[in-house]
Motif scaffolding. Structure first.
Motif, PDB file in Angstrom:
ATOM      1  N   ILE A 255       0.868  -1.174   0.000  1.00 11.85           N
ATOM      2  CA  ILE A 255       0.000   0.000   0.000  1.00 11.85           C
ATOM      3  C   ILE A 255       0.907   1.226   0.000  1.00 11.85           C
ATOM      4  O   ILE A 255       1.778   1.347   0.873  1.00 11.85           O
ATOM      5  N   VAL A 256       0.736   2.098  -0.992  1.00 10.97           N
ATOM      6  CA  VAL A 256       1.577   3.295  -1.085  1.00 10.97           C
ATOM      7  C   VAL A 256       0.698   4.526  -1.176  1.00 10.97           C
ATOM      8  O   VAL A 256      -0.480   4.447  -1.559  1.00 10.97           O
ATOM      9  N   ARG A 261       5.210   6.274  -1.609  1.00 10.89           N
ATOM     10  CA  ARG A 261       5.855   5.913  -0.354  1.00 10.89           C
ATOM     11  C   ARG A 261       5.068   4.802   0.345  1.00 10.89           C
ATOM     12  O   ARG A 261       3.845   4.820   0.351  1.00 10.89           O
ATOM     13  N   ILE A 262       5.788   3.876   0.930  1.00 16.26           N
ATOM     14  CA  ILE A 262       5.169   2.682   1.507  1.00 16.26           C
ATOM     15  C   ILE A 262       4.378   3.037   2.765  1.00 16.26           C
ATOM     16  O   ILE A 262       4.902   3.674   3.679  1.00 16.26           O
ATOM     17  N   VAL A 263       3.126   2.618   2.776  1.00 19.29           N
ATOM     18  CA  VAL A 263       2.260   2.781   3.942  1.00 19.29           C
ATOM     19  C   VAL A 263       2.084   1.448   4.661  1.00 19.29           C
ATOM     20  O   VAL A 263       1.988   1.392   5.882  1.00 19.29           O
ATOM     21  N   ASN A 264       2.076   0.353   3.886  1.00 19.46           N
ATOM     22  CA  ASN A 264       1.904  -0.974   4.487  1.00 19.46           C
ATOM     23  C   ASN A 264       2.428  -2.020   3.519  1.00 19.46           C
ATOM     24  O   ASN A 264       2.428  -1.823   2.300  1.00 19.46           O
ATOM     25  N   LEU A 265       2.894  -3.131   4.061  1.00 19.17           N
ATOM     26  CA  LEU A 265       3.342  -4.282   3.282  1.00 19.17           C
ATOM     27  C   LEU A 265       2.766  -5.538   3.918  1.00 19.17           C
ATOM     28  O   LEU A 265       2.733  -5.646   5.142  1.00 19.17           O
ATOM     29  N   TYR A 331      -2.370   4.015  -3.630  1.00 19.77           N
ATOM     30  CA  TYR A 331      -2.569   2.865  -4.513  1.00 19.77           C
ATOM     31  C   TYR A 331      -2.318   1.566  -3.757  1.00 19.77           C
ATOM     32  O   TYR A 331      -1.487   1.508  -2.836  1.00 19.77           O
ATOM     33  N   THR A 332      -3.055   0.524  -4.161  1.00 19.17           N
ATOM     34  CA  THR A 332      -2.736  -0.841  -3.770  1.00 19.17           C
ATOM     35  C   THR A 332      -1.908  -1.441  -4.900  1.00 19.17           C
ATOM     36  O   THR A 332      -2.367  -1.497  -6.044  1.00 19.17           O
ATOM     37  N   VAL A 333      -0.700  -1.868  -4.595  1.00 16.99           N
ATOM     38  CA  VAL A 333       0.222  -2.385  -5.608  1.00 16.99           C
ATOM     39  C   VAL A 333       0.343  -3.892  -5.414  1.00 16.99           C
ATOM     40  O   VAL A 333       0.800  -4.359  -4.362  1.00 16.99           O
TER      41      VAL A 333
END
Length: 560
Positions: A255-256, A261-265, A331-333
């Motif tokens: 989740i960026v 920038r990374i918000v969650n992995l 975005y969800t990547v």
């Protein structure tokens, strides 16, 4: 009103009875998430109501003080139990089972110890004395700062639990809107009563009216949890589903924000990037890739990532994250590992190139030499040469069909309006010249459909050729009709029918060493029908009848 009637005690008892009724109504739900803590909350509430009701009837100072202590224990524990229920009910079991939350239980335990031993140290209250009030045994005493702190902590527990339940249930949308309002309102009457009593405010400061105001609390809980079965459709299911949808899947998901920038992995993404989630937060996702950048634009791309000392190729798909107002938040990547798929494609390309060139060229040489030998030799030797020639002819023909299948698979031609009678006439004329036989075309002259003409021609040609090639003196009928939004194409012959093992291979969709077809023609029929968004059916009860149902008007989306 007769003030000598102990109506305060009766009201407290009524709240206790209502609490017991609520427990009875929820007995079938005690195994649901958070339900056991809810039971503990209602049990605490019930004990509090009955003990305080009894206290209002007791004028003996020692017994009255003991029952007052039970009321304090109700205040202390009801907040912790309700917060624990809220965490379990909303699916936050990771918090409920955490070490730090279990450590939080020290607060009500410490409060309990202080209340029980207050006659010794008097840090919670002092100056306890019985004051008759409205026919009941009221009590007057000064609540000290430590006692006020205990009450405030208990009320904070209740407030946090109410917010958790209210917020989570409301997120279900209209499913539980009125019930969520009931859950949010139910703690207000007793909570307000506790605070007013602790502050010595109200018409009867010597009586704690909290137990009476549990009556509306119980009524609201009955409406929310019994009438509407909120324990049947609990938020824990949704939260667990959301966690499983990202956290538990093997596919890497990041989740960026809008700047990438990374918000969650999820754990799979942590393994893929060889990074701890907490160390990666707020850092650019592109910083963890091997030279390839992902443009935060919601599109798709391919990247190469070094994972476990090996380079893997991933297809990246981005989906915009928006709030309820439609504001884009990021975005969800999603990363799809396509390394093995690409390797298979490359091996198939090499194999296809080898078959198309080397095998075809060598087959042509064998075919020419066999033809020369068949013309020069006599008798049995000439028959052998003719057999070789026929076998090579079939091999060359299969190679041509395989080439057709490969080239058609990469056909990017758009949709066109096709006159089916004209196309059928061309296909039939070509097949009849090569194989002979009788072919009849029966279809309306004006029949047209919008499709991919190249694939439709391959489909029709293989159906007709299969009938003429395998049926001596074949009588073949090619017909088509319109059925609603579909065109129904039928090719029938008077032969013995396609062998069952050939059809079985097509139905299974794969061949094995023991179960395989004799050629590639039927595979072409099956593949082109599927690609053209059609349905294929065989009837071998009287000859062979092949029915292909195709959409009359295909759209561009269907060809994607």
């Amino acid at each position: 009103m007769d003030l000598d009637l102990p109506w305060l005690a009766l009201g407290s008892f009524a709240s206790g009875v209502g609490s017991l009724y609520l427990l009875a109504q929820l007995r079938t739900h005690w195994d649901k998430p958070g339900a056991r803590w809810f039971v503990a909350t209602i049990v605490t509430q019930t004990v509090w109501c009955f003990s305080y009701g009894a206290a209002l009837l007791v004028f003996d100072p020692t017994l009255r003080l003991a029952l007052e202590m039970v009321s304090w224990l109700g205040i202390i524990w009801i907040g912790f139990c309700f917060l624990s229920f809220a965490l379990g009910y909303t699916g936050r079991t990771n918090v409920l089972e955490s070490t730090w939350y279990r450590g939080l239980a020290v607060l009500p335990l410490a409060g309990t110890a202080l209340v029980v031993t207050n006659p010794i140290h008097t840090v919670i209250w002092r100056g306890f004395q019985i004051v008759p009030t409205a026919g009941s045994a009221g009590a007057e005493y000064a609540v000290l700062p430590a006692g006020l702190l205990i009450i405030i902590v208990a009320m904070l527990f209740v407030s946090f639990g109410t917010l958790l339940v209210f917020d989570t249930v409301v997120s279900y949308g209209p499913l539980y809107r009125s019930e969520a309002l009931a859950v949010g309102l139910s703690p207000i009457p007793p909570g307000a009563a506790v605070l007013l009593w602790a502050g010595g405010i109200g018409p009867m400061p010597t009586v704690n009216l909290t137990t009476l105001l549990f009556l509306p609390h119980v009524a609201l809980d009955l409406y929310a949890f019994v009438r509407s079965d909120m324990f049947e459709f609990h938020p824990a299911t949704r939260r667990a589903g959301e966690r499983a949808a990202i956290h538990d899947i093997a596919t890497p998901v990041a989740i960026v924000d809008e700047q990438g920038r990374i918000v969650n992995l999820n754990p799979a993404a942590e393994r893929m990037l060889a990074v701890d989630k907490h160390a990666a937060l707020t850092k650019s996702l592109n910083g963890f890739l091997s030279g390839d950048d992902i443009a935060p634009d919601g599109g798709s791309s391919r990247v190469t990532i070094e994972t476990g000392g090996r380079h893997r190729e991933f297809k990246v798909r981005q989906t915009a994250l928006r709030d309820e107002a439609g504001t884009q938040l990021g975005y969800t990547v999603v990363f799809q590992d396509i390394t093995d798929e690409i390797r298979r494609e490359r091996r198939l390309e090499v194999l296809n190139r080898f078959l198309r060139h080397n095998v075809r060229n060598e087959s042509v040489v064998i075919q020419a030499r066999a033809e020369l030998l068949a013309g020069e030799l006599d008798g049995e030797q000439a028959d052998h040469a003719a057999t070789i020639e026929r076998s090579v002819n079939r091999l060359v023909e299969s190679g041509q069909k395989a080439r057709t299948l490969s080239e058609a698979g990469s056909d990017d031609a758009g949709l066109e309006s096709v006159a089916l009678p004209d196309l059928a006439a061309e296909v039939v004329a070509t097949a009849r010249d090569e194989y002979g036989g009788s072919v009849t075309i029966e279809m309306p002259d004006a029949l047209r459909l919008t499709t991919q003409p190249a694939l439709l021609e391959i489909l029709l040609a293989n159906l007709v050729e299969n009938a003429l090639q395998h049926v001596p003196d074949a009588a073949v009928t090619v017909s088509a009709t319109i059925d609603g939004d579909d065109v129904v194409l039928i090719v029938s012959d008077n032969g013995p029918g396609v062998p069952e093992h050939e059809l079985g291979v097509l139905e299974r969709g794969r061949e094995t060493d023991l179960n395989h077809g004799s050629g590639i023609g039927l595979w072409l029929v099956r593949w082109t029908t599927t690609t053209l968004e059609g349905d294929l059916a065989f009837d071998t009860s009287d000859g062979t009848t092949v029915t292909v149902r195709l959409p009359r008007e295909r759209t561009a989306a269907e060809t994607a």
